[in-house]
Design an enzyme around this catalytic site. Structure first.
Site, PDB file in Angstrom:
ATOM      1  N   GLU A 111       0.841  -1.206   0.000  1.00 39.01           N
ATOM      2  CA  GLU A 111       0.000   0.000   0.000  1.00 39.01           C
ATOM      3  C   GLU A 111       0.870   1.248   0.000  1.00 39.01           C
ATOM      4  OE1 GLU A 111      -2.775   1.415  -0.252  1.00 39.01           O
ATOM      5  OE2 GLU A 111      -4.433   0.371   0.708  1.00 39.01           O
ATOM      6  N   ASP A 112       0.337   2.323  -0.534  1.00 41.37           N
ATOM      7  CA  ASP A 112       1.040   3.601  -0.439  1.00 41.37           C
ATOM      8  C   ASP A 112       0.907   4.180   0.962  1.00 41.37           C
ATOM      9  OD1 ASP A 112      -1.704   4.002  -0.749  1.00 41.37           O
ATOM     10  OD2 ASP A 112      -1.518   5.652  -2.177  1.00 41.37           O
ATOM     11  N   ASP A 115      -4.468   5.074   6.080  1.00 42.56           N
ATOM     12  CA  ASP A 115      -5.038   6.268   6.705  1.00 42.56           C
ATOM     13  C   ASP A 115      -6.019   5.813   7.791  1.00 42.56           C
ATOM     14  OD1 ASP A 115      -6.062   8.772   7.211  1.00 42.56           O
ATOM     15  OD2 ASP A 115      -7.026   9.033   5.281  1.00 42.56           O
ATOM     16  N   PHE A 164      -2.719  15.703   4.932  1.00 43.00           N
ATOM     17  CA  PHE A 164      -2.912  15.208   3.571  1.00 43.00           C
ATOM     18  C   PHE A 164      -1.599  15.332   2.806  1.00 43.00           C
ATOM     19  CE2 PHE A 164      -4.155  15.601  -0.897  1.00 43.00           C
ATOM     20  CZ  PHE A 164      -4.897  14.435  -1.012  1.00 43.00           C
ATOM     21  N   ARG A 177       1.229  12.452  -8.605  1.00 45.03           N
ATOM     22  CA  ARG A 177       1.769  11.114  -8.298  1.00 45.03           C
ATOM     23  C   ARG A 177       3.220  11.012  -8.746  1.00 45.03           C
ATOM     24  NH1 ARG A 177      -2.650   7.764  -7.001  1.00 45.03           N
ATOM     25  NH2 ARG A 177      -4.541   8.136  -8.156  1.00 45.03           N
TER      26      ARG A 177
HETATM   27  P1  IMP Z   1      -7.762   4.179   4.151  1.00 45.06           P
HETATM   28  O1  IMP Z   1      -8.701   3.179   3.553  1.00 45.06           O
HETATM   29  O2  IMP Z   1      -8.521   5.275   4.886  1.00 45.06           O
HETATM   30  O3  IMP Z   1      -6.683   3.586   5.005  1.00 45.06           O
HETATM   31  O4  IMP Z   1      -7.098   4.954   2.962  1.00 45.06           O
HETATM   32  C1  IMP Z   1      -6.198   4.356   2.107  1.00 45.06           C
HETATM   33  C2  IMP Z   1      -6.154   5.044   0.765  1.00 45.06           C
HETATM   34  O5  IMP Z   1      -6.588   6.410   0.800  1.00 45.06           O
HETATM   35  C3  IMP Z   1      -4.737   5.100   0.289  1.00 45.06           C
HETATM   36  O6  IMP Z   1      -4.391   3.936  -0.432  1.00 45.06           O
HETATM   37  C4  IMP Z   1      -4.719   6.356  -0.571  1.00 45.06           C
HETATM   38  O7  IMP Z   1      -5.084   6.054  -1.893  1.00 45.06           O
HETATM   39  C5  IMP Z   1      -5.761   7.256   0.037  1.00 45.06           C
HETATM   40  N1  IMP Z   1      -5.152   8.271   0.934  1.00 45.06           N
HETATM   41  C6  IMP Z   1      -5.163   8.275   2.283  1.00 45.06           C
HETATM   42  N2  IMP Z   1      -4.524   9.337   2.784  1.00 45.06           N
HETATM   43  C7  IMP Z   1      -4.071  10.032   1.709  1.00 45.06           C
HETATM   44  C8  IMP Z   1      -3.299  11.256   1.571  1.00 45.06           C
HETATM   45  O8  IMP Z   1      -2.873  11.909   2.538  1.00 45.06           O
HETATM   46  N3  IMP Z   1      -3.014  11.629   0.296  1.00 45.06           N
HETATM   47  C9  IMP Z   1      -3.440  10.937  -0.804  1.00 45.06           C
HETATM   48  N4  IMP Z   1      -4.160   9.799  -0.716  1.00 45.06           N
HETATM   49  C10 IMP Z   1      -4.475   9.358   0.525  1.00 45.06           C
END
Ligand code: IMP
Length: 187
Positions: A111-112, A115, A164, A177
């Site tokens: 994963e990148d 969050d 963010f 990106r």
């Molecule tokens: P989660 O499901 O809330 O954990 O979010 C995961 C996904 O949300 C990541 O794979 C990102 O694509 C996107 N994401 C979460 N935080 C950020 C951010 O700060 N910048 C850009 N994309 C984000």
């Protein structure tokens, strides 16, 4: 379309929003190298499948595998994104399924950023049905203050504040990106 301009202070302006350098490309590359070496050691004698979560993980996955010196395979999941927003919609949809048969295989999800943890939880549920031998999670970034779903992340690049961020695969309305460093939205 115009060029992305970073000023001498390491800032990028998007309209009236200012993004400041959070992690330099050198710092990212050094950490990704360490993670690659760790995975190489821990999966000695195994043939893991690294599963990138599109789109955000594409640069991390690509640099990570270049630092792994054992045989691996790769595959991808694609999940629905934030759209053009900076906060999660709270809804995840699977847009692209795996091609590989992962039954009895060792899986590393790449994963990148984690969050809220919702996406990882969603993926883990899907994987369970396929009965893999093991599942570990690698995420370049984790926002610990933002985690809502309890998730164990096995390989963490960096823990970052609840801000963010853009760059190195991470987008803002699909753009940015392609930046080598990671930038955080400054209040
Ligand atoms: P989660 O499901 O809330 O954990 O979010 C995961 C996904 O949300 C990541 O794979 C990102 O694509 C996107 N994401 C979460 N935080 C950020 C951010 O700060 N910048 C850009 N994309 C984000």
């Amino acid at each position: 379309m115009s060029k992305i301009i970073e000023n001498e202070k390491g800032e990028i302006w998007v309209g009236n929003e200012k993004f400041v350098t959070l992690l330099s490309k050198e710092k990212i590359q050094a950490r990704v190298k360490e993670l690659g070496e760790q995975i190489s050691k821990e999966y000695q004698g195994k043939l893991p499948i690294l599963i990138g979560v599109l789109n955000g993980s594409f640069l991390f996955l690509s640099d990570l595998v270049k630092n792994i010196d054992i045989h691996i395979e790769i595959d991808f999941f694609k999940l629905s994104s934030y759209g053009d927003e900076k906060i999660t919609s709270g809804e995840v949809k699977l847009i692209k399924e795996l091609n590989a048969d992962i039954n009895e295989r060792h899986i590393i999800i790449v994963e990148d950023i984690v969050d809220t943890g919702l996406s990882i939880q969603f993926i883990k549920k899907i994987l369970k049905n396929h009965k893999p031998a093991s599942v570990k999670i690698a995420s370049l970034l984790v926002k610990p203050e933002s985690l809502k779903y309890k998730t164990k992340i096995d390989y963490i690049g960096f823990e970052i504040p609840n801000e963010f961020v853009i760059g190195y695969g991470l987008d803002y309305a699909q753009k940015f990106r392609n930046l080598n460093s990671i930038y955080a939205l400054s209040e």
